[in-house]
Design a protein around this motif. Sequence first.
Motif, PDB file in Angstrom:
ATOM      1  N   VAL A 192      -6.103   1.341  -2.020  1.00  0.00           N
ATOM      2  CA  VAL A 192      -5.902   2.775  -2.233  1.00  0.00           C
ATOM      3  C   VAL A 192      -6.638   3.147  -3.516  1.00  0.00           C
ATOM      4  O   VAL A 192      -6.616   2.389  -4.495  1.00  0.00           O
ATOM      5  CB  VAL A 192      -4.406   3.123  -2.361  1.00  0.00           C
ATOM      6  N   PRO A 211       0.789  -1.237   0.000  1.00  0.00           N
ATOM      7  CA  PRO A 211       0.000   0.000   0.000  1.00  0.00           C
ATOM      8  C   PRO A 211       0.820   1.285   0.000  1.00  0.00           C
ATOM      9  O   PRO A 211       0.488   2.239  -0.717  1.00  0.00           O
ATOM     10  CB  PRO A 211      -0.844  -0.126   1.269  1.00  0.00           C
ATOM     11  N   ILE A 232      -6.950   1.471   3.275  1.00  0.00           N
ATOM     12  CA  ILE A 232      -5.530   1.136   3.309  1.00  0.00           C
ATOM     13  C   ILE A 232      -5.211   0.051   4.336  1.00  0.00           C
ATOM     14  O   ILE A 232      -4.261  -0.716   4.184  1.00  0.00           O
ATOM     15  CB  ILE A 232      -4.685   2.409   3.550  1.00  0.00           C
ATOM     16  N   PRO A 252      -6.535   6.957   0.608  1.00  0.00           N
ATOM     17  CA  PRO A 252      -6.414   5.684   1.333  1.00  0.00           C
ATOM     18  C   PRO A 252      -7.767   5.144   1.778  1.00  0.00           C
ATOM     19  O   PRO A 252      -8.053   5.023   2.973  1.00  0.00           O
ATOM     20  CB  PRO A 252      -5.524   6.057   2.519  1.00  0.00           C
TER      21      PRO A 252
END
Length: 402
Positions: A80, A56, A75, A72
């Motif tokens: 994302v 990520p 996330i 995000p």
Amino acid sequence: MSIYLPDASWRHHNGLGHLIDVFGGDSMIRFVGGGVRDSLLKTAVSDIDCATRHHPEETVKLIKDAGFKAVPTGIQHGTVTAVLPSGPVEITSLRKDVSTDGRHATIAYSDSWQDDAMRRDFTINALYAEPNSSLIHDYFGGIADLEAGCVRFIGDPETRIAEDHLRILRYFRFQARFGRGIPDAASLAACIKRANDLMALSRERIASELIKILALPAPLAIITLMIQSGIFTPIIPEIRDNSLKQLKRLLEREKAYSVKGDPLLRLAALLPEDPELGRSIAQRLRFSKEQKKYLIALLTPTQDAPCALAWKIGKQAAIGHIVLFREEDALPSTMSLLQDWECPVFPLKGGDLIKKGLPAGPIVATTLQGIQQQWIEAGFPEAEWVHQKADQAIDQFLLAAK
């Protein structure tokens, strides 16, 4: 034999090719899930999802390097969102499950496409396409299932459901959209066996998935299967076999009178006409205040004239209630009337009554409500009529007060 992703307009969205190049091309990022599935079916693609070998934090950096905004959105789960000029693209790092409890999963990142495919729900959703070569990678027979109209869990169905109980409801939604003929026996049996697992889910997740099912273009067959399979029993036991007759009639009327398919109206069709029951179910499923108010209005018995009802509960709710409960012979004229009707504004306020001589206090609200009710019953006459009624009411009050 190799199978390739068909060309489609979404593949040429502004910025998408540049994003793919920055991520490293086919070996590092691939289209996955609904975009691949729906392109094979030659149906519209609403969301673009990608899977990547990048973690990520690397994904965020690469999106920014490509000149796009990185959001995000999930996330903690490896997701994302890249905001392209043409719209959002969700990018999720390859994952494998470490542990699950039916609601949440602990994951580890992986560089194996097959690891990632293994943790997805259905074979038709585990299709990965290289964006440049268009080669599709199918690890569990998803293409054959798509062609056969078979919605099938990846691996053992009970294991997949134990990982995330919401997959029970997702199974029925995908069966309605993509299934043909008799449902996959093992998948259906697992959903029936584990139906009580739904009670462990958050009410919001259940409500969201249920609304998606009820919003389907033709939900009768799948709702019938769900009722017969006992899927509603743990979450909405008030839905019974005899609920189907009213839903069937509603769907027929939606088509006949060009009424937009409304999931909450369809839910109301599955329930007795009881506002307290509507309140209870809305609270149980954590509906918003607006959804709760709407469901209660739909399930409140009334014989109000169509326009009077529309003024009291809103035009949409009134149309829904009438289509759901009124007799067939009244529908053509009623629907024609309401579809062109615009809600009038009541041309009188409490301050107007005080200016006319009514003393301030509870009598103002009582008098205003009485005049408003007369106005509704009279078919919403002009302001002059309303003010005449106000003058008469004030004269009567002052005469009685002497």
